[in-house]
Write a protein that holds these residues in place. Structure first.
Motif, short mmCIF file in Angstrom:
data_model
loop_
_atom_site.label_atom_id
_atom_site.label_comp_id
_atom_site.label_asym_id
_atom_site.label_seq_id
_atom_site.Cartn_x
_atom_site.Cartn_y
_atom_site.Cartn_z
N GLY A 1 -4.55 10.56 -12.09
CA GLY A 1 -3.66 10.02 -11.07
C GLY A 1 -4.12 10.34 -9.66
N LEU A 2 -4.57 11.58 -9.45
CA LEU A 2 -5.06 11.96 -8.13
C LEU A 2 -6.33 11.20 -7.77
CD1 LEU A 2 -4.45 15.83 -8.21
CD2 LEU A 2 -3.07 14.06 -7.10
N PHE A 3 -7.16 10.92 -8.77
CA PHE A 3 -8.35 10.10 -8.54
C PHE A 3 -7.95 8.70 -8.10
CE2 PHE A 3 -11.40 6.97 -10.28
CZ PHE A 3 -12.51 7.30 -9.49
N GLY A 4 -6.89 8.17 -8.75
CA GLY A 4 -6.39 6.84 -8.37
C GLY A 4 -5.89 6.81 -6.94
N VAL A 5 -5.21 7.89 -6.51
CA VAL A 5 -4.74 7.98 -5.13
C VAL A 5 -5.91 8.00 -4.15
CG1 VAL A 5 -3.51 9.43 -3.46
CG2 VAL A 5 -2.58 9.13 -5.74
N LEU A 6 -6.96 8.73 -4.51
CA LEU A 6 -8.15 8.78 -3.65
C LEU A 6 -8.78 7.40 -3.49
CD1 LEU A 6 -9.86 12.11 -4.81
CD2 LEU A 6 -8.66 11.66 -2.66
N PRO B 1 -11.49 4.79 2.63
CA PRO B 1 -11.65 3.94 3.82
C PRO B 1 -12.35 2.62 3.49
CG PRO B 1 -12.39 6.19 4.25
CD PRO B 1 -12.16 6.08 2.77
N GLU B 2 -11.81 1.54 4.02
CA GLU B 2 -12.44 0.24 3.80
C GLU B 2 -13.45 -0.07 4.89
OE1 GLU B 2 -9.36 -2.64 3.36
OE2 GLU B 2 -8.26 -1.45 1.91
N LEU C 1 -9.61 -4.26 -3.45
CA LEU C 1 -9.93 -3.98 -4.86
C LEU C 1 -9.67 -2.51 -5.16
CD1 LEU C 1 -11.04 -5.07 -7.53
CD2 LEU C 1 -13.35 -4.47 -6.72
N ASN C 2 -9.99 -1.62 -4.21
CA ASN C 2 -9.73 -0.20 -4.41
C ASN C 2 -8.25 0.08 -4.63
OD1 ASN C 2 -12.33 0.62 -4.26
ND2 ASN C 2 -12.24 1.44 -2.18
N THR C 3 -7.40 -0.59 -3.84
CA THR C 3 -5.96 -0.39 -3.96
C THR C 3 -5.45 -0.87 -5.31
OG1 THR C 3 -5.67 -0.65 -1.56
CG2 THR C 3 -3.71 -0.93 -2.94
N ILE C 4 -5.95 -2.01 -5.77
CA ILE C 4 -5.51 -2.56 -7.06
C ILE C 4 -5.93 -1.64 -8.20
CG2 ILE C 4 -5.79 -4.47 -8.68
CD1 ILE C 4 -6.16 -6.30 -6.22
N ARG D 1 0.83 -1.21 0.00
CA ARG D 1 0.00 0.00 0.00
C ARG D 1 0.86 1.26 0.00
NH1 ARG D 1 -5.56 0.62 3.52
NH2 ARG D 1 -6.71 1.73 1.90
N SER D 2 2.00 1.20 0.68
CA SER D 2 2.91 2.35 0.68
C SER D 2 3.40 2.63 -0.74
CB SER D 2 4.11 2.09 1.60
OG SER D 2 3.71 1.98 2.94
N GLN D 3 3.87 1.59 -1.43
CA GLN D 3 4.37 1.77 -2.79
C GLN D 3 3.26 2.21 -3.74
OE1 GLN D 3 7.23 2.03 -3.92
NE2 GLN D 3 8.66 0.87 -2.66
#
Length: 293
Positions: free
Chosen positions: A132-137, A142-143, A262-265, A97-99
């Motif tokens: 890209g910023l949308f991807g970061v969001l 929150p899960e 799934l959000n992180t992927i 998640r950090s990377q």
């Protein structure tokens, strides 16, 4: 074998070793203060830069000559802080998640380069920055019922590294890459030596072995990256750095039992795609400007 092929091999090896270094750093940071781990790592890095500088034409004196001393010192401090933040993130948030969040760095660089470097950004790069910023969001979403505040540390780390890269771009207008590399190691080493002893911890013999491996990987990865940049430009190397996210995900899940939502992927895929496009577009615009001059 062509020089460019060698450059890609050096870059891939450097990224692979960096990822192993991150994984070991996570192990050490779960048992010892990240500042202490960073200090030992910087001692090896600073020693390497001094040895390398001594072998350059003119020796250390010529290598250390800079037209932007304050900016060089600022760069060195920023990177030292970045290493502490990154190792802390690996221990608290996890490698994967950090990377995933760190992958947004090229997007932040493009965003910050406008007011700081005076660069113009067209609609294509604006679209990539927005995506890209949308991807970061998505990654930060929150899960559960509450937002994980620890994720903000990774965001701060991302901004810190973006400022470091911009400072590096500024100083590159006057100083050589070897001079910048020298100040990165020495200033970082001095910075951590001033702070690190307050966090000194006695390590077990086995963990000293891991620490020695971190030092070896730090030296070898930086050396390989220098060799890669000897024959490749940043636009060629940057897309390869996203392999760090793949490595972090595999190591995180296989070794540290991390899980990816799934959000992180999905967010990671968007961020990586936007970052690669941003770097490519900067390269295209830069090439046109060079040709015009």
């Amino acid at each position: 074998m062509t020089s460019k092929t060698q450059g890609y091999i050096f870059a891939l090896l450097a990224i692979t070793i960096f990822s192993l270094q991150d994984a070991i750093s996570k192990h050490l940071a779960t048992a010892y203060p990240p500042i202490f781990v960073t200090m030992i790592r910087y001692w090896a890095f600073a020693f390497f830069t001094i040895i390398l500088a001594s072998k350059m034409r003119g020796g250390i004196k010529a290598t250390a000559r800079t037209k932007r001393p304050l900016l060089q010192v600022t760069r060195g401090v920023l990177l030292a802080v970045q290493v502490v933040l990154a190792i802390t993130c690996f221990a608290m948030i996890g490698l994967a998640r950090s990377q995933a969040i760190f992958s947004a760095t090229p997007i932040l660089i493009a965003l910050l380069a406008m007011p700081i470097l005076g660069e113009r950004v067209g609609w294509r790069r604006w679209a990539a920055i927005g995506a890209g910023l949308f991807g970061v969001l998505l990654i930060l979403k929150p899960e559960g019922e509450f937002f994980d505040v620890k994720l903000l540390l990774a965001v701060i780390s991302c901004f810190n590294f973006a400022f470091y890269v911009i400072a590096t771009r500024l100083v590159s207008r006057d100083d050589s890459s070897m001079t910048s590399f020298f100040y990165t190691g020495v200033v970082g080493g001095v910075t951590m030596t001033l702070i690190g002893p307050f966090y000194w911890s006695w390590m077990s013999p086995g963990d000293w072995g891991w620490m020695a491996l971190v030092c070896v990987t730090s030296i070898s990865s930086h050396y390989l990256l220098i060799r890669a940049y000897d024959v490749l430009d940043a636009a060629a190397v940057q897309p390869l750095t996203y392999l760090s996210l793949v490595y972090a995900s595999v190591i995180g899940m296989a070794v540290y039992d991390e899980t990816l939502s799934l959000n992180t992927i999905i967010g990671s895929i968007i961020v990586v795609a936007a970052g690669i496009f941003t770097v490519w577009r900067e390269h295209v615009v830069g090439s046109r400007a060079t040709a015009a001059n």
